[in-house]
Design an enzyme around this catalytic site. Structure first.
Site, PDB file in Angstrom:
ATOM      1  N   GLU A 180      76.822  58.423  88.798  1.00 32.96           N
ATOM      2  CA  GLU A 180      78.008  59.934  89.273  1.00 32.96           C
ATOM      3  C   GLU A 180      77.439  60.735  90.082  1.00 32.96           C
ATOM      4  O   GLU A 180      77.996  61.552  90.105  1.00 32.96           O
ATOM      5  CB  GLU A 180      78.640  60.389  87.875  1.00 32.96           C
ATOM      6  CG  GLU A 180      79.419  59.650  87.164  1.00 32.96           C
ATOM      7  CD  GLU A 180      80.060  60.921  85.816  1.00 32.96           C
ATOM      8  OE1 GLU A 180      80.148  62.529  86.481  1.00 32.96           O
ATOM      9  OE2 GLU A 180      81.037  60.804  84.942  1.00 32.96           O
ATOM     10  N   GLU A 362      80.829  53.813  80.936  1.00 31.11           N
ATOM     11  CA  GLU A 362      81.609  55.821  80.707  1.00 31.11           C
ATOM     12  C   GLU A 362      82.852  55.467  79.905  1.00 31.11           C
ATOM     13  O   GLU A 362      83.719  55.421  80.589  1.00 31.11           O
ATOM     14  CB  GLU A 362      81.200  56.902  80.805  1.00 31.11           C
ATOM     15  CG  GLU A 362      80.052  57.067  80.740  1.00 31.11           C
ATOM     16  CD  GLU A 362      79.145  58.975  81.809  1.00 31.11           C
ATOM     17  OE1 GLU A 362      80.099  59.496  81.251  1.00 31.11           O
ATOM     18  OE2 GLU A 362      78.440  59.177  82.139  1.00 31.11           O
TER      19      GLU A 362
HETATM   20  C1  FCB Z   1      80.621  62.394  82.779  1.00 33.38           C
HETATM   21  C2  FCB Z   1      79.161  62.448  82.650  1.00 33.38           C
HETATM   22  C3  FCB Z   1      78.158  62.651  80.958  1.00 33.38           C
HETATM   23  C4  FCB Z   1      79.141  63.284  80.164  1.00 33.38           C
HETATM   24  C5  FCB Z   1      81.027  62.810  80.318  1.00 33.38           C
HETATM   25  C6  FCB Z   1      81.531  64.302  79.090  1.00 33.38           C
HETATM   26  O1  FCB Z   1      81.099  62.886  84.066  1.00 33.38           O
HETATM   27  O2  FCB Z   1      78.589  61.063  83.140  1.00 33.38           O
HETATM   28  O3  FCB Z   1      77.375  62.667  81.166  1.00 33.38           O
HETATM   29  O4  FCB Z   1      78.662  64.789  80.675  1.00 33.38           O
HETATM   30  O5  FCB Z   1      80.996  62.909  81.324  1.00 33.38           O
END
Ligand code: FCB
Length: 459
Positions: A180, A362
């Protein structure tokens, strides 16, 4: 509240869909600063988050990553938990300051040995390690000489990538460069929510460009050093929406879209910056940079939680302000909008735009939760969230998106940046006072769902 049986029956949502590929990756994700702890142990150097957490008012409840989930000592138990879930992949990050305490120069053998043990343990458990080089914990010593605003950062990162490739590349084949980048640059160099908490536009644009250069350099290093490497980078992609349907807010949302969804993905995979960023980036761009940035990668990692919103803000040098989702939309227990169709559309758009195999690196739901009197955590809302988002992914695959894997954020409750330990995203509950782990109902649900898919998968 759902019983584990009712949770498992949520698998029933799937039979109407076409079976997934037999090699579909089901995993869980974590990151170094959020779980490892051992902040001062075995020669780890300070990271930018260590100091930031100690600045009053930065983190809810004054929390820090000093102990976190003590994963540094409990990684064997955590691997056993992954095994009990039945995942076949684990995405983690290496803490740069643990292996290079000042970011460059002499490596820290004890730090490298920790990742040796972790990787060996994963392989023994038949869980494929997916290693991310950078999940935000820059060595403080590099921040002291400009961090990502210093063009030399690209070279520091390549050297770090070479160290990791040389040490772990015989066993690790899946590598991501950055997690990110738009979050840590926008929040760190503009909004002040992450370190280094500066807000100057020239530095922000410099950081964007140098992170992109660092990505390209590391891809080359990994390709050259690791036989059979499969390399990608991880981008948070979310639809950027105007908070009101006015032309001014629509323009604001378009600017945020360029920064959030395109400022890294486009140069890295298409070889160009979005038009709205070119003016700012030009100051830092040198001949040959776009070729250095746009190196062939094998896959695109997408992190996705919910749509984002922008509103017009004349006073902001960026031309927009971050906005909360409008009232009345469905939300998770921590207030994040729940919109699985936005996830489906994000996957389809990314497939059309970049044409690479996609891994959802994620996705998950946060909550403020605790065990009941019987010691169980009945996280019905997380099960509902995961179930509807996995179904949306499945729909995107049926329509044509080449999605090859999915990782839940997160294996464990952990240090959730500015929210500290208050917001829990884990399939496994962590009692921070005792470090006891308790599988939530969602852990049993995820495990049952993976098995149900494996039974249906196409050869
Ligand atoms: C993302 C991050 C991760 C975590 C999630 C909830 O943006 O990559 O580290 O904090 O959100």
């Amino acid at each position: 509240m759902v019983s584990p049986q009712a949770a498992v029956s949520a698998v029933q949502r799937f039979p109407s869909r076409k079976p997934l590929r037999h090699d579909f990756v089901w995993g869980v994700s974590t990151s170094s600063y959020q779980i490892e702890g051992a902040e001062r142990l075995d020669g780890r150097g300070p990271s930018i988050w260590d100091g930031f957490c100690r600045q009053p008012g930065r983190i809810a409840n004054g929390d820090t990553g000093e102990l976190a989930c003590d994963h540094y000592h409990r990684y064997r138990d955590d691997i056993a938990l992954m095994q009990s879930l039945g995942v076949n992949a684990y995405r983690f990050s290496v803490a740069w300051p643990r292996v290079l305490p000042t970011g460059r120069g002499a490596a820290n053998e004890a730090g490298l040995a920790f990742y040796d043990r972790l990787v060996d343990g994963l392989l023994e458990a038949s869980i494929e390690p997916w290693l991310c080089l950078y999940h935000w914990d820059l060595p403080q010593a590099l921040q002291d000489i400009g961090g990502w605003t210093n063009r030399d950062s690209a070279g520091w990162f390549s050297d770090y990538a070479r160290l990791i490739a040389g040490r772990l590349g015989d066993r690790v084949k899946r590598f991501a460069t950055f997690n990110e980048p738009s979050v840590f640059t926008l929040f760190g160099y503009s909004f002040g929510w992450h370190p280094p908490a500066t807000d100057d536009l020239v530095s922000f644009h410099a950081a964007i460009h140098h992170v992109n250069l660092a990505h390209g350099g590391a891809v080359d290093v990994l390709r050259e050093q690791v036989d059979g490497a499969s390399i990608g980078s991880i981008h948070n992609m979310q639809p950027s929406r105007p908070v009101h349907p006015t032309p001014a807010d629509q323009k604001a949302a378009a600017i945020l879209d360029d920064i959030w969804n395109r400022a890294f993905a486009d140069p890295q995979m298409i070889g160009d910056y979005p038009a709205s960023l070119r003016g700012g980036i030009d100051l830092h761009l040198r001949d040959g940079d776009m070729q250095r940035i746009c190196r062939p990668v094998d896959w695109l990692g997408i992190n996705h939680y919910s749509p984002i919103y922008a509103k017009a803000e004349g006073a902001s040098p960026l031309g927009f302000a971050w906005a909360d989702a409008p009232a009345g939309v469905p939300r998770s227990p921590i207030g994040w909008q729940v919109d699985p169709k936005a996830f489906r559309d994000t996957l389809l758009d990314a497939h059309d735009r970049y044409g690479l195999p996609i891994y959802v690196t994620e996705n998950g739901a946060g909550a403020v939760e605790k065990p009941d009197a019987a010691g169980e955590v009945h996280d019905a809302q997380r099960i509902e969230y995961l179930s509807s988002y996995i179904d949306a992914m499945h729909e995107a695959i049926e329509i044509g998106a080449d999605v090859r894997g999915y990782f839940v954020w997160s294996l464990l409750d952990n240090f959730e940046w500015g929210a500290g330990y208050a917001n829990r995203f884990g399939l496994i509950y962590v009692d921070y006072a005792t470090q006891r782990r308790i599988a939530k109902a969602s852990a049993r649900w995820y495990s049952a769902m993976i098995k149900a898919h494996a039974r249906q998968a196409t050869p």
